[in-house]
Design an enzyme around this catalytic site. Structure first.
Site, PDB file in Angstrom:
ATOM      1  N   LYS A 106      45.271  26.334   0.464  1.00  0.00           N
ATOM      2  CA  LYS A 106      45.528  24.892   0.308  1.00  0.00           C
ATOM      3  C   LYS A 106      44.420  24.136   1.007  1.00  0.00           C
ATOM      4  CE  LYS A 106      49.210  23.298  -1.078  1.00  0.00           C
ATOM      5  NZ  LYS A 106      49.811  22.985  -2.347  1.00  0.00           N
ATOM      6  N   ASP A 146      46.948  18.429  -6.136  1.00  0.00           N
ATOM      7  CA  ASP A 146      48.123  18.416  -5.254  1.00  0.00           C
ATOM      8  C   ASP A 146      48.420  16.923  -5.007  1.00  0.00           C
ATOM      9  OD1 ASP A 146      49.724  20.591  -3.606  1.00  0.00           O
ATOM     10  OD2 ASP A 146      49.457  18.922  -2.248  1.00  0.00           O
TER      11      ASP A 146
END
Ligand code: GLU
Length: 426
Positions: A106, A146
């Site tokens: 991430k 995201d």
């Protein structure tokens, strides 16, 4: 985020629960509790007024024992290193609950993207990719959208990567615009996956999609498509919130109208054809399913006590605290855990990457059908584990995914004498 809540501590506790439930040796926990690599970058951006502002960004890669690392990039003022580390761990367990050949990653940049001009956002996105060049790539680590990042920004990041490499590498990033090799169905994939897991949970509760009352927190990409697809299937979306306010209509909100209203640049809270309420009320109203589709740390123990729904579908990553989890478990509320519930996005990202590698593209129906097969199959695996071991649905999902990672660790010789329990196998 409150001071006490640390998503990384929570992710480690969740991992530890699964390690214990699987009677794994402590070495598995020691190996998986830290990301294998974390990079912090400082990103200077020439602002429109001539100043240079420097933003801090991160990329955390949790483990590559199952394949290249994979996960989105978020732009948000509350991004922290621990948050990004937790999110990268959750991505490993998400890809593994789905049986995808990836580990988790991430990225995040501490910024309020709404405070930037379009040109400043473009420069930030390009510079972020430039600064990570040594650790990303189609067989190393593959970014995606995201929170607050979208196909447009993926297109710019892709362009930056290609310019530096000197040739086109479409498999470097997913969630791209279609014209650059994006996949049909990717934009709505997370919402579609959320709805498929709700459908499976609803069946097991003896309920029906037709007339099912659903309340949704958050109306970004995931919240919007979840609402749209639920509405098309005959469910009633009775409440929706954004960060400023919430709206409610017991007979069901007119979702197509609301989507159009929001797409025209308006806020949910300004929609006139509904009652208005405080954003957190979406958790309290009477309904069958609650869908947190915003950020982490939303369902605390206190909030969990007020939930009347029978099912909580975690469309966001990490929306429920440990205490919230326990309260919901004791109340008999079924949680569809984040790593399963919102895995539709990364699953279609995987399909995009496969199509990029083949250079051959599928029709939308084909993508959606493959997504449905994977979501239903993974839901069945987790539910079987939940029933067999009488654990939380979350622990059941972790048992499936940690079991898979540990089988790989064992095959690579990192942990010894452990074999996958039969019920974890496909
Ligand atoms: N950001 C999404 C997630 O949290 C998608 C990641 C991806 O497609 O790689 O699952």
């Amino acid at each position: 985020m409150t001071d006490q809540f640390n998503p990384y501590e929570m992710a480690k506790e969740q991992l530890s629960d699964a390690v214990k439930a699987l009677s794994l040796d402590e070495r598995a926990y020691s190996i998986l509790k830290n990301p294998m690599r974390v990079m912090e970058v400082s990103i200077p951006v020439l602002m429109d007024d001539g100043r240079v502002e420097t933003f801090i960004g991160y990329r955390s890669q949790h483990t590559d024992v199952m394949g290249p690392t994979k996960g989105g990039v978020r732009f948000h003022p509350n991004v922290t290193l621990d948050e990004v580390k937790a999110l990268s761990m959750w991505m490993t367990f998400k890809t593994q609950v789905m049986g995808l050949p990836y580990g988790g990653a991430k990225g995040g940049v501490i910024v309020d993207p709404k405070s930037l001009s379009e040109r400043e956002r473009e420069e930030l996105s390009r510079e972020y990719i430039r600064s990570l060049m040594s650790i990303i790539g189609p067989d190393k680590d593959i970014p995606a959208p995201d929170v607050n990042t979208d196909p447009k920004l993926m297109g710019l990041m892709y362009d930056e990567y290609d310019r530096i490499r000197g040739f086109n590498v479409p498999g470097f990033i997913t969630g791209k615009p279609l014209i650059l090799g994006g996949s049909l169905g990717r934009l709505e994939a997370t919402g579609r996956g959320v709805v498929l897991t709700i459908r499976e949970a609803v069946k097991r509760q003896g309920l029906k999609m037709e007339g099912l009352k659903v309340s949704i927190q958050g109306f970004g990409n995931v919240g919007k498509y979840t609402a749209k697809i639920l509405d098309e299937l005959g469910a009633k979306v009775v409440a929706v919130s954004d960060s400023k306010g919430a709206i409610y209509k017991d007979t069901g909100l007119p979702i197509p109208k609301l989507l159009q209203f929001v797409d025209e640049g308006n806020r949910v809270s300004d929609f006139s054809e509904a009652e208005h309420m405080e954003p957190m009320k979406v958790f309290e109203i009477g309904c069958d399913v609650v869908v947190p589709a915003a950020l982490e740390n939303q369902i605390s123990g206190e909030v969990a006590k007020k939930i009347k729904a029978k099912i909580v579908a975690e469309a966001a990553n990490g929306p429920t605290t440990r205490e919230g989890d326990q309260v919901l478990y004791e109340k008999g509320v079924v949680i569809i855990p984040d790593i399963l519930c919102n895995a539709g996005g990364v699953t279609v990202s995987y399909f995009e990457w496969v199509q990029n590698k083949m250079g051959y593209y599928w029709k939308e129906e084909e993508v959606n059908q493959k997504l449905e097969e994977k979501m239903v199959h993974s839901f069945d695996n987790v539910y079987r584990m939940f029933e067999l071991h009488d654990v939380h649905m979350r622990t059941a999902a972790y048992m499936v995914s940690v079991g898979r990672v540990c089988e790989a660790l064992c095959a690579r010789g990192w942990i010894k004498d452990w074999s996958m329990p039969i019920e974890c196998k496909d």
